[in-house]
Design a protein around this motif. Structure first.
Motif, PDB file in Angstrom:
ATOM      1  N   THR A   1       0.879  -1.201   0.052  1.00  0.00           N
ATOM      2  CA  THR A   1       0.035  -0.069   0.070  1.00  0.00           C
ATOM      3  C   THR A   1       0.860   1.189  -0.016  1.00  0.00           C
ATOM      4  O   THR A   1       1.750   1.448   0.823  1.00  0.00           O
ATOM      5  N   VAL A   2       0.697   2.227  -1.021  1.00  0.00           N
ATOM      6  CA  VAL A   2       1.323   3.340  -1.008  1.00  0.00           C
ATOM      7  C   VAL A   2       0.407   4.633  -0.435  1.00  0.00           C
ATOM      8  O   VAL A   2      -0.505   4.635  -1.231  1.00  0.00           O
ATOM      9  N   THR A   3       0.956   5.438   0.333  1.00  0.00           N
ATOM     10  CA  THR A   3       0.271   6.348   0.984  1.00  0.00           C
ATOM     11  C   THR A   3       1.413   7.820   1.158  1.00  0.00           C
ATOM     12  O   THR A   3       2.318   7.795   0.977  1.00  0.00           O
ATOM     13  N   VAL A   4       0.328   8.840   0.920  1.00  0.00           N
ATOM     14  CA  VAL A   4       1.066  10.110   0.954  1.00  0.00           C
ATOM     15  C   VAL A   4       0.580  10.757   2.437  1.00  0.00           C
ATOM     16  O   VAL A   4      -0.493  11.081   2.304  1.00  0.00           O
ATOM     17  N   ASN A   5       1.526  11.209   3.462  1.00  0.00           N
ATOM     18  CA  ASN A   5       1.104  11.677   4.664  1.00  0.00           C
ATOM     19  C   ASN A   5       0.765  13.324   4.615  1.00  0.00           C
ATOM     20  O   ASN A   5       1.233  13.510   3.462  1.00  0.00           O
TER      21      ASN A   5
ATOM     22  N   ILE B   1       6.032  10.031   1.762  1.00  0.00           N
ATOM     23  CA  ILE B   1       5.429   8.940   0.875  1.00  0.00           C
ATOM     24  C   ILE B   1       5.855   7.549   1.452  1.00  0.00           C
ATOM     25  O   ILE B   1       7.238   7.431   1.798  1.00  0.00           O
ATOM     26  N   VAL B   2       4.952   6.922   1.915  1.00  0.00           N
ATOM     27  CA  VAL B   2       5.221   5.538   2.370  1.00  0.00           C
ATOM     28  C   VAL B   2       4.514   4.329   1.981  1.00  0.00           C
ATOM     29  O   VAL B   2       3.622   4.159   1.269  1.00  0.00           O
ATOM     30  N   ALA B   3       5.583   3.430   1.445  1.00  0.00           N
ATOM     31  CA  ALA B   3       5.145   2.087   0.888  1.00  0.00           C
ATOM     32  C   ALA B   3       5.220   1.014   1.701  1.00  0.00           C
ATOM     33  O   ALA B   3       6.177   0.766   2.275  1.00  0.00           O
ATOM     34  N   GLN B   4       4.154   0.307   2.025  1.00  0.00           N
ATOM     35  CA  GLN B   4       3.936  -0.356   3.363  1.00  0.00           C
ATOM     36  C   GLN B   4       3.710  -1.986   2.908  1.00  0.00           C
ATOM     37  O   GLN B   4       2.698  -2.221   2.193  1.00  0.00           O
TER      38      GLN B   4
ATOM     39  N   CYS C   1       9.149   1.547   3.284  1.00  0.00           N
ATOM     40  CA  CYS C   1       9.869   2.600   2.911  1.00  0.00           C
ATOM     41  C   CYS C   1       9.295   4.000   2.927  1.00  0.00           C
ATOM     42  O   CYS C   1       8.288   4.049   2.787  1.00  0.00           O
ATOM     43  N   ALA C   2      10.024   4.760   3.529  1.00  0.00           N
ATOM     44  CA  ALA C   2       9.540   6.129   4.050  1.00  0.00           C
ATOM     45  C   ALA C   2      10.479   7.243   2.873  1.00  0.00           C
ATOM     46  O   ALA C   2      11.417   7.164   3.247  1.00  0.00           O
ATOM     47  N   LEU C   3       9.732   7.736   1.837  1.00  0.00           N
ATOM     48  CA  LEU C   3      10.438   8.581   0.996  1.00  0.00           C
ATOM     49  C   LEU C   3       9.945  10.055   1.283  1.00  0.00           C
ATOM     50  O   LEU C   3       8.961  10.363   1.454  1.00  0.00           O
TER      51      LEU C   3
ATOM     52  N   VAL D   1      10.774  10.068  11.758  1.00  0.00           N
ATOM     53  CA  VAL D   1      10.154   9.107  10.795  1.00  0.00           C
ATOM     54  C   VAL D   1       9.940   7.946  11.408  1.00  0.00           C
ATOM     55  O   VAL D   1       8.775   7.136  11.446  1.00  0.00           O
ATOM     56  N   ARG D   2      11.231   7.259  12.275  1.00  0.00           N
ATOM     57  CA  ARG D   2      11.055   6.032  12.654  1.00  0.00           C
ATOM     58  C   ARG D   2       9.906   5.752  13.573  1.00  0.00           C
ATOM     59  O   ARG D   2       9.452   4.765  13.983  1.00  0.00           O
TER      60      ARG D   2
END
Length: 278
Positions: A77-81, A86-89, A124-126, A144-145
């Motif tokens: 799942t790719v989301t944008v906070n 941008i997080v690919a989970q 992944c956190a972009l 981020v972590r």
């Protein structure tokens, strides 16, 4: 009177040069490498990219670690906070990666690479950089972590200038991270006295990477680091933003370069994870 005229001319020349320099800088910043429209597909629910090619790198230079292929692919799942992160989970994360984009490259250009990482179990956190320059926010990885308390093993990385800035950052936070990912990049700070696991990857056709500085940086990574040479790969193919000025001509596809990079990195960090976390 003549002296005043000379001074006036000097001032005019200096002002003119500064004006030209400022205009050049403004144009340089105003026209970044933009993400290809294909990137938007990764934000679509249920999207799955074409099947990967597996690890087929012809040359691998190693410092005590090998690479192999990991076949299992997870749903992503790719989301944008709200803050632009941008997080690919993946469904089940084995580790986390905070990624710094290259200079003048729109950060969403790396969504395809991050997606492939997530398919292999890496959250992944972009991070988005001011004006697309990582040196303007070297500490972007801060905070981020904590958004992913379930993940214990963390890496920070980046492409080109983003990689160099990630190395600078992790040097000061070496006790908080397990390792560093450098793509078409090198470290300018000495990491050899840390316990970090460093993974370097670049393409043989890379026309942007400074090979002399890369060679110097190679001496600054810890023992146990791994260097992956992607035969036929180039500088721009770690992202999806078209051709980059000065880059060489690749003779593998963008997807192949990404798959080689991801498979090698994931297998490398799996060797470093504590027993039972895979």
């Amino acid at each position: 009177m003549k002296e005043n005229k000379k001074n006036t001319k000097k001032i005019i020349v200096i002002v003119s040069v500064l004006a030209v320099a400022l205009i050049a800088c403004a144009l340089f910043v105003a026209f970044p490498y933009r993400a290809d429209n294909r990137v938007n597909d990764y934000l679509s629910e249920g999207f799955v990219p074409e099947a990967g090619q597996g690890l087929a790198v012809e040359e691998v230079i190693e410092f005590g670690a090998g690479t192999s292929e990991r076949d299992e692919l997870q749903s992503v799942t790719v989301t944008v906070n709200e803050d632009g992160l941008i997080v690919a989970q993946p469904e089940e994360a084995i580790a986390g990666l905070i990624f710094y984009p290259g200079a003048r490259v729109e950060y969403d250009s790396y969504i395809p690479l991050m997606y492939r990482m997530a398919q292999k179990g890496i959250t992944c956190a972009l991070v988005k950089m001011p004006l697309n320059f990582a040196f303007l926010d070297i500490n972007a990885a801060d905070e981020v972590r904590v958004q992913f308390p379930e993940i214990e093993n963390w890496y920070v990385g980046g492409h080109s200038l983003g990689g160099a800035m990630a190395a600078y950052y992790v040097k000061k936070h070496a006790d908080e991270y397990d390792g560093l990912l450098l793509l078409g990049a090198y470290t300018t700070v000495d990491l050899s006295d840390t316990d970090l696991k460093v993974y370097l990857a670049y393409g043989t056709q890379d026309g942007v990477l400074n090979r002399g500085q890369f060679a110097k940086g190679r001496k600054k990574v810890p023992k146990g680091s791994c260097e992956l040479v992607i035969v036929g790969g180039c500088h721009a193919y770690f992202g999806d933003y078209g051709r980059q000025a000065g880059d060489g001509h690749p003779y593998i596809s963008r997807e192949e370069q990404m798959d080689y990079t991801v498979n090698g990195f994931v297998e490398y960090i799996l060797q470093e994870l504590p027993e039972g976390e895979d």
